[in-house]
Design a protein around this motif. Structure first.
Motif, short mmCIF file in Angstrom:
data_model
loop_
_atom_site.label_atom_id
_atom_site.label_comp_id
_atom_site.label_asym_id
_atom_site.label_seq_id
_atom_site.Cartn_x
_atom_site.Cartn_y
_atom_site.Cartn_z
N LYS A 180 0.82 -1.21 0.00
CA LYS A 180 0.00 0.00 0.00
C LYS A 180 0.86 1.26 0.00
CE LYS A 180 -3.70 2.30 2.60
NZ LYS A 180 -4.57 2.22 3.81
N GLU A 181 1.91 1.25 0.82
CA GLU A 181 2.80 2.41 0.89
C GLU A 181 3.56 2.60 -0.43
OE1 GLU A 181 3.18 4.67 3.21
OE2 GLU A 181 1.69 3.77 4.52
N LEU A 182 3.99 1.49 -1.05
CA LEU A 182 4.73 1.59 -2.31
C LEU A 182 3.82 2.09 -3.42
CD1 LEU A 182 6.97 -1.60 -2.24
CD2 LEU A 182 7.63 0.76 -1.79
N ASN A 183 2.56 1.63 -3.44
CA ASN A 183 1.61 2.11 -4.44
C ASN A 183 1.37 3.61 -4.29
OD1 ASN A 183 1.25 -0.39 -5.62
ND2 ASN A 183 -0.46 -0.95 -4.30
N LYS A 184 1.28 4.05 -3.04
CA LYS A 184 1.13 5.48 -2.78
C LYS A 184 2.34 6.25 -3.27
CE LYS A 184 0.38 8.74 1.02
NZ LYS A 184 0.20 8.87 2.51
N LYS A 185 3.53 5.67 -3.02
CA LYS A 185 4.77 6.30 -3.47
C LYS A 185 4.82 6.37 -4.99
CE LYS A 185 9.03 7.76 -2.97
NZ LYS A 185 9.38 9.03 -2.30
N ARG B 297 2.29 6.45 -7.08
CA ARG B 297 1.34 7.46 -7.56
C ARG B 297 1.93 8.86 -7.45
NH1 ARG B 297 -2.41 4.23 -4.74
NH2 ARG B 297 -2.39 5.69 -2.98
N ASN B 298 2.61 9.11 -6.35
CA ASN B 298 3.24 10.42 -6.16
C ASN B 298 4.34 10.65 -7.20
OD1 ASN B 298 1.62 10.99 -3.96
ND2 ASN B 298 3.09 10.20 -2.47
N GLU B 299 5.11 9.59 -7.51
CA GLU B 299 6.16 9.72 -8.51
C GLU B 299 5.58 10.01 -9.90
OE1 GLU B 299 9.37 9.87 -8.21
OE2 GLU B 299 9.28 9.65 -6.04
N LYS B 300 4.45 9.38 -10.22
CA LYS B 300 3.81 9.63 -11.51
C LYS B 300 3.31 11.07 -11.60
CE LYS B 300 2.41 4.89 -12.54
NZ LYS B 300 1.27 3.95 -12.75
N ARG B 301 2.78 11.56 -10.47
CA ARG B 301 2.35 12.97 -10.45
C ARG B 301 3.54 13.90 -10.67
NH1 ARG B 301 -0.64 11.29 -5.68
NH2 ARG B 301 -2.82 10.90 -6.22
N LYS B 302 4.67 13.58 -10.02
CA LYS B 302 5.87 14.41 -10.20
C LYS B 302 6.36 14.35 -11.65
CE LYS B 302 7.54 13.86 -5.44
NZ LYS B 302 8.64 13.31 -4.59
N GLU B 303 6.31 13.15 -12.24
CA GLU B 303 6.75 13.00 -13.63
C GLU B 303 5.86 13.81 -14.56
OE1 GLU B 303 7.36 9.48 -17.01
OE2 GLU B 303 6.59 9.01 -15.02
N TRP B 304 4.54 13.73 -14.31
CA TRP B 304 3.58 14.49 -15.13
C TRP B 304 3.83 15.99 -14.99
CZ3 TRP B 304 0.55 13.80 -19.07
CH2 TRP B 304 -0.50 14.69 -19.33
N TYR B 305 4.10 16.43 -13.77
CA TYR B 305 4.38 17.85 -13.53
C TYR B 305 5.65 18.27 -14.26
CZ TYR B 305 5.71 22.13 -11.08
OH TYR B 305 6.10 23.42 -10.79
N ALA B 306 6.69 17.42 -14.23
CA ALA B 306 7.95 17.74 -14.90
C ALA B 306 7.75 17.88 -16.41
CB ALA B 306 8.98 16.65 -14.61
#
Length: 209
Positions: free
Chosen positions: A156-161, A163-172
């Protein structure tokens, strides 16, 4: 990461990101994502520096996930998960598996025996207070059950991590698009083809600068 290198070789940098964050991706998939020929990606992988960069990026990502994993284990340990508690203590260096064995010589045993004979015996059992209102204990879970619970929490924690990385990638990507005058994607959930075409247009615009 050196921004000058990223501007000169954006496709190579993107390939490093893909290989590091998605170890199961094939050369064909990376080539399609980056927008270059497969032989080009194969040639990159023959370069020792390219492989070193992938490893460095992977270890950076791996290290960024450790706090989330440790927090999950700490939370499980507080709820009585023995396996989680053992892992947390081992990680923090509080649990040492070494066993120190000390064998007394006959002379040391003699001295200890003398100390015991000369020592004053003091009874302190009357000062011990035994509580009868102890809280009820939960039924202990088996090691298998604890491992299953711990795995679910960590996943669960890794999936949350992730998702956050994908958001950062999309923002970049949006920041890069804005820098070269490319409009952001209008669709909230673009298809893979739309996303690829948009990313390639950004890379092409960066190369033309």
């Amino acid at each position: 990461m050196d921004t000058s290198i990223a501007k000169k070789k954006p496709q190579r940098i993107l390939a490093i990101e893909l290989f590091a964050l998605n170890p199961n991706m094939t050369i064909k998939e990376v080539a399609a994502k980056v927008g270059v020929a497969e032989r080009c990606v194969s040639k990159w992988r023959e370069d020792g520096n390219f492989i070193d960069k992938i490893y460095e990026r992977y270890m950076t990502e791996f290290g960024s996930q450790l706090p989330a994993v440790i927090n999950a284990m700490v939370r499980e340990a507080k709820h009585g998960n023995v396996q989680a508690a053992r892992l947390v203590l081992e990680h923090s260096g509080k649990l040492v598996k070494n066993v120190n064995i000390h064998i007394d010589s006959p002379f040391e045993k003699f001295l200890k025996a003398e100390d015991i004979q000369d020592a004053e015996v003091v009874e302190i059992f009357d000062d011990v207070v035994v509580r009868e209102d102890l809280p009820p204990r939960e039924k202990p879970k088996s090691i298998k059950e604890e491992r299953v619970i711990l795995k679910k929490v960590i996943d669960k924690e890794l999936n949350k991590k992730n998702r956050n990385e994908k958001r950062k990638e999309w923002y970049a990507w949006n920041v890069r698009a804005k820098a070269v005058g490319i409009e952001p994607l209008k669709a909230k959930r673009p298809t893979k083809g739309q996303r690829k075409e948009w990313e390639l247009s950004i890379i092409a615009a960066e190369e033309s600068i």
